[in-house]
Scaffold this active site. Structure first.
Site, PDB file in Angstrom:
ATOM      1  N   ASP A  90     -20.548 -48.483  50.200  1.00 49.83           N
ATOM      2  CA  ASP A  90     -20.446 -47.517  49.109  1.00 49.83           C
ATOM      3  C   ASP A  90     -19.170 -46.704  49.301  1.00 49.83           C
ATOM      4  O   ASP A  90     -18.335 -47.055  50.143  1.00 49.83           O
ATOM      5  CB  ASP A  90     -21.711 -46.662  49.015  1.00 49.83           C
ATOM      6  CG  ASP A  90     -21.882 -45.725  50.192  1.00 49.83           C
ATOM      7  OD1 ASP A  90     -20.978 -45.664  51.057  1.00 49.83           O
ATOM      8  OD2 ASP A  90     -22.917 -45.045  50.257  1.00 49.83           O
ATOM      9  N   ARG A 123     -28.678 -36.285  43.956  1.00 53.14           N
ATOM     10  CA  ARG A 123     -27.417 -35.892  44.608  1.00 53.14           C
ATOM     11  C   ARG A 123     -26.290 -35.854  43.570  1.00 53.14           C
ATOM     12  O   ARG A 123     -25.845 -36.882  43.095  1.00 53.14           O
ATOM     13  CB  ARG A 123     -27.076 -36.868  45.731  1.00 53.14           C
ATOM     14  CG  ARG A 123     -25.755 -36.526  46.426  1.00 53.14           C
ATOM     15  CD  ARG A 123     -25.586 -37.193  47.772  1.00 53.14           C
ATOM     16  NE  ARG A 123     -25.311 -38.608  47.697  1.00 53.14           N
ATOM     17  CZ  ARG A 123     -24.935 -39.353  48.737  1.00 53.14           C
ATOM     18  NH1 ARG A 123     -24.818 -38.806  49.939  1.00 53.14           N
ATOM     19  NH2 ARG A 123     -24.706 -40.643  48.600  1.00 53.14           N
TER      20      ARG A 123
HETATM   21  C1  LIG Z   1     -23.261 -43.584  52.857  1.00 52.08           C
HETATM   22  C2  LIG Z   1     -24.266 -43.232  51.853  1.00 52.08           C
HETATM   23  O1  LIG Z   1     -24.050 -42.380  51.062  1.00 52.08           O
HETATM   24  S1  LIG Z   1     -25.691 -44.111  51.786  1.00 52.08           S
HETATM   25  C3  LIG Z   1     -26.393 -43.675  50.232  1.00 52.08           C
HETATM   26  C4  LIG Z   1     -25.654 -44.248  49.092  1.00 52.08           C
HETATM   27  N1  LIG Z   1     -25.742 -45.686  49.063  1.00 52.08           N
HETATM   28  C5  LIG Z   1     -26.815 -46.302  48.502  1.00 52.08           C
HETATM   29  O2  LIG Z   1     -27.671 -45.604  47.999  1.00 52.08           O
HETATM   30  C6  LIG Z   1     -26.921 -47.790  48.529  1.00 52.08           C
HETATM   31  C7  LIG Z   1     -28.256 -48.228  48.017  1.00 52.08           C
HETATM   32  N2  LIG Z   1     -28.454 -49.667  48.048  1.00 52.08           N
HETATM   33  C8  LIG Z   1     -27.971 -50.460  47.096  1.00 52.08           C
HETATM   34  O3  LIG Z   1     -27.279 -50.025  46.198  1.00 52.08           O
HETATM   35  C9  LIG Z   1     -28.376 -51.900  47.152  1.00 52.08           C
HETATM   36  O4  LIG Z   1     -29.388 -52.104  48.091  1.00 52.08           O
HETATM   37  C10 LIG Z   1     -27.239 -52.877  47.502  1.00 52.08           C
HETATM   38  C11 LIG Z   1     -26.157 -52.779  46.431  1.00 52.08           C
HETATM   39  C12 LIG Z   1     -26.636 -52.576  48.845  1.00 52.08           C
HETATM   40  C13 LIG Z   1     -27.817 -54.284  47.496  1.00 52.08           C
HETATM   41  O5  LIG Z   1     -28.426 -54.472  46.254  1.00 52.08           O
HETATM   42  P1  LIG Z   1     -28.842 -55.902  45.692  1.00 52.08           P
HETATM   43  O6  LIG Z   1     -27.726 -56.843  45.898  1.00 52.08           O
HETATM   44  O7  LIG Z   1     -29.363 -55.712  44.320  1.00 52.08           O
HETATM   45  O8  LIG Z   1     -30.017 -56.303  46.661  1.00 52.08           O
HETATM   46  P2  LIG Z   1     -31.118 -57.407  46.439  1.00 52.08           P
HETATM   47  O9  LIG Z   1     -30.649 -58.456  45.490  1.00 52.08           O
HETATM   48  O10 LIG Z   1     -31.568 -57.835  47.769  1.00 52.08           O
HETATM   49  O11 LIG Z   1     -32.287 -56.560  45.745  1.00 52.08           O
HETATM   50  C14 LIG Z   1     -33.619 -57.007  45.673  1.00 52.08           C
HETATM   51  C15 LIG Z   1     -34.400 -56.054  44.829  1.00 52.08           C
HETATM   52  O12 LIG Z   1     -34.390 -54.769  45.444  1.00 52.08           O
HETATM   53  C16 LIG Z   1     -33.881 -53.806  44.534  1.00 52.08           C
HETATM   54  N3  LIG Z   1     -33.111 -52.830  45.289  1.00 52.08           N
HETATM   55  C17 LIG Z   1     -32.131 -53.060  46.194  1.00 52.08           C
HETATM   56  N4  LIG Z   1     -31.698 -51.901  46.697  1.00 52.08           N
HETATM   57  C18 LIG Z   1     -32.417 -50.923  46.104  1.00 52.08           C
HETATM   58  C19 LIG Z   1     -32.429 -49.517  46.222  1.00 52.08           C
HETATM   59  N5  LIG Z   1     -31.617 -48.900  47.072  1.00 52.08           N
HETATM   60  N6  LIG Z   1     -33.289 -48.825  45.461  1.00 52.08           N
HETATM   61  C20 LIG Z   1     -34.133 -49.461  44.611  1.00 52.08           C
HETATM   62  N7  LIG Z   1     -34.176 -50.802  44.461  1.00 52.08           N
HETATM   63  C21 LIG Z   1     -33.314 -51.514  45.208  1.00 52.08           C
HETATM   64  C22 LIG Z   1     -33.021 -54.573  43.579  1.00 52.08           C
HETATM   65  O13 LIG Z   1     -32.857 -53.864  42.377  1.00 52.08           O
HETATM   66  C23 LIG Z   1     -33.814 -55.855  43.443  1.00 52.08           C
HETATM   67  O14 LIG Z   1     -34.889 -55.614  42.560  1.00 52.08           O
HETATM   68  P3  LIG Z   1     -35.648 -56.805  41.757  1.00 52.08           P
HETATM   69  O15 LIG Z   1     -36.161 -57.766  42.784  1.00 52.08           O
HETATM   70  O16 LIG Z   1     -36.718 -56.099  41.023  1.00 52.08           O
HETATM   71  O17 LIG Z   1     -34.620 -57.418  40.868  1.00 52.08           O
HETATM   72  O1  LIG Z   2     -23.831 -39.859  52.284  1.00 54.12           O
HETATM   73  C1  LIG Z   2     -24.025 -40.344  53.352  1.00 54.12           C
HETATM   74  C2  LIG Z   2     -22.981 -40.768  54.234  1.00 54.12           C
HETATM   75  O2  LIG Z   2     -23.294 -41.318  55.302  1.00 54.12           O
HETATM   76  O3  LIG Z   2     -21.825 -40.573  53.863  1.00 54.12           O
HETATM   77 MG   LIG Z   3     -21.687 -39.461  51.997  1.00 55.80          MG
END
Ligand SMILES: CC(=O)SCCNC(=O)CCNC(=O)[C@H](O)C(C)(C)COP(=O)(O)OP(=O)(O)OC[C@H]1O[C@@H](n2cnc3c(N)ncnc32)[C@H](O)[C@@H]1OP(=O)(O)O
Ligand SMILES: O=CC(=O)O
Ligand SMILES: [Mg+2]
Length: 573
Positions: free
Chosen positions: A474, A187
């Site tokens: 986010d 994206r």
């Molecule tokens: C509205 C929108 O646009 S939604 C789309 C955009 N938003 C996103 O993509 C958010 C994605 N998610 C994240 O960034 C994360 O899950 C967070 C920041 C919310 C939380 O992350 P953390 O605090 O690191 O979570 P946590 O400590 O529980 O993570 C545990 C493990 O999962 C991994 N992990 C957590 N979330 C993700 C993810 N989305 N993708 C890959 N790995 C992940 C961490 O890296 C960690 O790995 P490790 O055990 O190997 O060290």
């Molecule tokens: O990108 C996703 C959203 O919900 O905003």
């Molecule tokens: Mg969005």
């Protein structure tokens, strides 16, 4: 073309850019103001930059025009108009046509994980068991030079399969699984965001053309071999407001395909329907991208943000507390239903959205409750006819997968043919604009403030998605907090859910900010508070919430604070 500015270009004296003698080798007209790094130089090759320059020169005027049209629409909404279906494109909505068939490699997208283009997360996401990984330069990424360029390096290594990561503190090495890794979608940023570290003909490049151009240039060949089975690369396209913006993307894709010498229709994209005006343009957007489309997605968080933004001049359409604006509100349900009907009629995926809950490690009961909310949300989506959904965290994938597989069947890759949702064809403009219901509380104002400031503090230090109070935050979710505060202050709304009859104004907000800053300091600890950018974030957030005129995006203003030109401090955007 209306409203297109003029500028004067002075060619740089040298073709080395971004750090003197050791600088990047750039084509004419390009200046790199970001830090020089040997790794980044493998991405910012002269040939790759030439491709970005081609895109920028060919499309910049159309992009400027599209952004002017957004302003014009905003002016009309601010004068009392509401968005609606365009009578001029009725024939597109009413005739029968379909998009190009879905590429077999991504027919089954029942669970997609999303996350920023960070190295460890990319590996974890690709290994997570999800069908797709949406690698994000947008809502989940703070677009610092380092994040963007490292992100490109990471994606290149991910596509060629060589990506590894050594977590020295835990002495753990991460690498890709041998099989069943998720298919990669990327994206890029939205049209409105500039890339101030790359100047083309004296102007900041368009952020999304940099993200798309560099990624496409370096990866299309390997991607088509390893991931796309002859198709690809695949993209998610954010924050569009009108089909004219989709038309530009379509032309960008055609240009890229021609340049690469690959078949037209190889590149595929899912468009996020995440602005209120875009819900009235879904057929038109798919029509523009009909040879390059692989569906639409309910970007529900930006959609809520956009509802407030679109109706910033309409005091009769104020939102209740943020947590009350869910998918069961009529305007949200109608949006999802119409999206499903539109996509299936046109033969492509109707993707669901993100539930904000994430696993809660230290509290099993709270964790179960959070998982339960995710399951309910996914059940609603699959029963409505969505073909897949988003998960924010690998810990949620088994639950999401189970719900989709139990309700969709394991042998059916999607519901495109089986859930036509003809009933949704009767959804009207009024249904899509129905006023959200619910109360407003002081705690709602406090939470918006606490979350908004902490998110911005993280963003300013280079982190674009964070866990806050057990939810994923986010750029999109933080936008809701900001514009909701702005709206409540602007219109002096009564906090009717508290039974106190208090009205929101600058004075009350000022007190809330002060108290919430104290609370943040207590929660994160004095040391982290002092070292972090909480005060800067507070200043930015407060200014935006109290501004006379609503800023279009939280991140546009904040971006000025993360632009770092080399040599250090030479200038901001
Ligand atoms: C509205 C929108 O646009 S939604 C789309 C955009 N938003 C996103 O993509 C958010 C994605 N998610 C994240 O960034 C994360 O899950 C967070 C920041 C919310 C939380 O992350 P953390 O605090 O690191 O979570 P946590 O400590 O529980 O993570 C545990 C493990 O999962 C991994 N992990 C957590 N979330 C993700 C993810 N989305 N993708 C890959 N790995 C992940 C961490 O890296 C960690 O790995 P490790 O055990 O190997 O060290
Ligand atoms: O990108 C996703 C959203 O919900 O905003
Ligand atoms: Mg969005």
């Amino acid at each position: 073309m209306m409203g297109v500015g003029t500028y004067v270009y002075t060619a740089p004296a040298t073709s080395k850019s971004g750090g003197g003698a050791a600088g990047y080798d750039v084509p004419e007209g390009v200046e790199i103001r970001g830090r020089f790094d040997e790794e980044f130089a493998k991405i910012l090759t002269k040939e790759a930059l030439e491709f970005v320059v081609e895109l920028q020169r060919e499309f910049r005027n159309r992009i400027k025009y599209a952004l002017e049209c957004r302003k014009e629409a905003k002016r009309r909404y601010n004068e009392g108009a509401v968005p609606g279906f365009d009578p001029a494109t009725k024939f597109i909505r009413e005739t029968n046509w379909v998009c190009a068939p879905v590429p077999p490699a991504v027919a089954d997208r029942r669970v997609e994980i999303t996350g920023p283009v960070e190295r460890k997360m990319i590996i974890n996401a690709l290994n997570s068991g999800a069908k797709v990984f949406m690698a994000d330069f947008e809502d989940a990424l703070s677009p610092t030079w380092e994040n963007l360029m490292r992100g490109q390096v990471n994606l290149k290594d991910a596509v060629d399969g060589s990506i590894t990561f050594h977590d020295k503190a835990r002495n753990r090495v991460y690498k890709l699984n041998d099989k069943n890794t998720a298919k990669l979608f990327v994206r890029p940023r939205g049209w409105h965001l500039p890339e101030a570290h790359i100047l083309i003909d004296g102007e900041p490049a368009t952020g999304c053309l940099v993200d798309f151009g560099l990624y496409f240039f370096h990866n299309y060949a390997a991607f088509r071999q390893t991931q796309g089975a002859g198709f690809g690369p695949f993209f998610y396209l954010p924050k569009m407001e009108n089909s004219r913006e989709a038309k530009i993307w379509n032309c960008v894709f055609e240009r890229a395909e021609k340049k690469a010498g690959i078949e037209r229709g190889s590149i595929r994209a899912t468009v996020l329907i995440e602005t209120l005006p875009a819900v009235f343009q879904m057929d038109e957007i798919l029509h523009e991208l009909r040879d390059h489309s692989v569906g639409l997605n309910c970007g529900r968080w930006d959609y809520i943000f956009s509802y407030v933004k679109t109706f910033q001049g309409h005091p009769d359409r104020l939102l209740p507390d943020r947590f009350l604006v869910g998918m069961t509100q009529n305007f949200m349900r109608n949006y999802s239903d119409l999206l499903i009907r539109t996509c299936h009629r046109r033969g492509v995926h109707a993707m669901g959205g993100m539930a904000a809950q994430i696993p809660i490690r230290d509290d099993p009961a709270a964790n179960e409750a959070a998982l339960d909310l995710v399951r309910k949300d996914k059940l609603r989506e699959v029963k409505a006819g969505h073909d897949g959904t988003w998960a924010a965290h690998p810990g949620l994938i088994p639950a999401c997968m189970e719900v989709f597989t139990n309700n969709m069947g394991s042998n059916t890759p999607n519901q495109i043919q089986s859930m036509r949702r003809e009933d949704a064809s009767s959804i009207t403009e009024e249904d899509l604009l129905e006023r959200p219901r619910g109360v407003r509380t002081l705690e709602g104002l406090r939470l918006n403030t606490r979350v908004g400031i902490q998110y911005l503090a993280a963003w300013l230090t280079g982190t674009g998605s964070v866990p806050l109070y057990n939810l994923m935050e986010d750029a999109a979710t933080a936008e809701i907090s900001r514009v909701q505060n702005w709206q409540w202050i602007k219109y002096g709304v009564e906090l009717d859910g508290d039974g106190l009859g208090v009205r929101v104004g600058n004075e009350l907000f000022g007190r809330v900010v002060e108290e919430e800053m104290q609370r943040i300091e207590r929660e994160v600890g004095k040391e982290k508070f002092k070292k972090g950018m909480y005060k800067e974030a507070c200043k930015l957030f407060t200014r935006q919430c109290t501004a006379q005129t609503l800023d279009d995006f939280l991140t546009l203003d904040a971006y000025n604070h993360i632009v770092l030109h080399h040599p250090r401090g030479s200038s901001r955007l």
